[in-house]
Design an enzyme around this catalytic site. Structure first.
Site, PDB file in Angstrom:
ATOM      1  N   ASN A   9      26.253 -92.956 -13.108  1.00 39.02           N
ATOM      2  CA  ASN A   9      25.212 -92.763 -12.107  1.00 39.02           C
ATOM      3  C   ASN A   9      25.937 -92.615 -10.778  1.00 39.02           C
ATOM      4  O   ASN A   9      26.474 -93.599 -10.259  1.00 39.02           O
ATOM      5  CB  ASN A   9      24.252 -93.954 -12.078  1.00 39.02           C
ATOM      6  CG  ASN A   9      23.184 -93.817 -11.011  1.00 39.02           C
ATOM      7  OD1 ASN A   9      23.243 -92.953 -10.149  1.00 39.02           O
ATOM      8  ND2 ASN A   9      22.201 -94.686 -11.078  1.00 39.02           N
ATOM      9  N   ARG A  11      25.044 -92.529  -7.848  1.00 40.65           N
ATOM     10  CA  ARG A  11      24.514 -93.338  -6.744  1.00 40.65           C
ATOM     11  C   ARG A  11      24.943 -94.805  -6.836  1.00 40.65           C
ATOM     12  O   ARG A  11      24.721 -95.573  -5.912  1.00 40.65           O
ATOM     13  CB  ARG A  11      22.994 -93.244  -6.719  1.00 40.65           C
ATOM     14  CG  ARG A  11      22.525 -91.819  -6.416  1.00 40.65           C
ATOM     15  CD  ARG A  11      21.034 -91.733  -6.268  1.00 40.65           C
ATOM     16  NE  ARG A  11      20.643 -92.501  -5.088  1.00 40.65           N
ATOM     17  CZ  ARG A  11      19.441 -93.005  -4.909  1.00 40.65           C
ATOM     18  NH1 ARG A  11      18.514 -92.841  -5.825  1.00 40.65           N
ATOM     19  NH2 ARG A  11      19.156 -93.677  -3.824  1.00 40.65           N
ATOM     20  N   CYS A  12      25.570 -95.184  -7.960  1.00 49.12           N
ATOM     21  CA  CYS A  12      25.961 -96.572  -8.199  1.00 49.12           C
ATOM     22  C   CYS A  12      27.417 -96.791  -7.778  1.00 49.12           C
ATOM     23  O   CYS A  12      28.321 -96.084  -8.243  1.00 49.12           O
ATOM     24  CB  CYS A  12      25.782 -96.900  -9.676  1.00 49.12           C
ATOM     25  SG  CYS A  12      26.468 -98.483 -10.176  1.00 49.12           S
ATOM     26  N   THR A  13      27.636 -97.775  -6.937  1.00 54.62           N
ATOM     27  CA  THR A  13      28.985 -98.085  -6.459  1.00 54.62           C
ATOM     28  C   THR A  13      29.934 -98.409  -7.607  1.00 54.62           C
ATOM     29  O   THR A  13      31.060 -97.892  -7.659  1.00 54.62           O
ATOM     30  CB  THR A  13      28.945 -99.261  -5.464  1.00 54.62           C
ATOM     31  OG1 THR A  13      28.106 -98.899  -4.368  1.00 54.62           O
ATOM     32  CG2 THR A  13      30.335 -99.606  -4.960  1.00 54.62           C
ATOM     33  N   ARG A  16      30.842 -95.270  -9.528  1.00 51.42           N
ATOM     34  CA  ARG A  16      31.808 -94.443  -8.789  1.00 51.42           C
ATOM     35  C   ARG A  16      33.197 -95.072  -8.816  1.00 51.42           C
ATOM     36  O   ARG A  16      34.201 -94.379  -8.987  1.00 51.42           O
ATOM     37  CB  ARG A  16      31.349 -94.239  -7.340  1.00 51.42           C
ATOM     38  CG  ARG A  16      30.131 -93.351  -7.205  1.00 51.42           C
ATOM     39  CD  ARG A  16      29.879 -92.925  -5.755  1.00 51.42           C
ATOM     40  NE  ARG A  16      29.887 -94.022  -4.813  1.00 51.42           N
ATOM     41  CZ  ARG A  16      28.828 -94.722  -4.425  1.00 51.42           C
ATOM     42  NH1 ARG A  16      27.635 -94.441  -4.926  1.00 51.42           N
ATOM     43  NH2 ARG A  16      28.943 -95.696  -3.534  1.00 51.42           N
TER      44      ARG A  16
END
Length: 113
Positions: A9, A11-13, A16
């Site tokens: 995802n 958008r997920c830290t 990433r």
């Protein structure tokens, strides 16, 4: 090394960070943005087998509640609900060969490389 896949995802830290960790180790995984392309029930069941976990173990409680996933679901019914509501799946999940790990913390995926 077997092919590596990350259920990601962007958008997920943590997701990433896990992707960056893999790349920093010279691993260019197949990236599956699972919110756009959710795993079907059979694929999710295979991932769970590789994780050695049940569906409740990868459930994000807040997102499950927001999606209306009943708290008493289990087994195949919960797998189907997670497949239909992929935001409720813990992330990221990295799979290689017959092994998988949830990237929380990101370094945990190094165990399977």
């Amino acid at each position: 090394m077997s092919d590596v896949t990350i259920y990601h995802n962007p958008r997920c830290t943590k997701s990433r960070q896990t992707l960056e960790l893999l790349r920093s180790r010279g691993v260019e995984p197949t990236v599956v943005e699972y919110l756009k392309t959710p795993p079907g029930p059979a694929e999710l069941k295979a991932i769970l087998a590789k994780l050695g976990k049940g569906p409740r173990d990868i459930l994000r409680a807040k997102e499950a509640a927001e999606a209306g996933i009943a708290k008493d679901l289990d087994g195949d019914a919960l797998i189907a609900a997670l497949s239909a509501n992929p935001a409720a799946i813990e992330r990221p999940i990295v799979v290689t060969g017959d092994k998988a790990r949830v990237g929380r913390p990101p370094e945990s995926v190094l165990e399977i490389l």
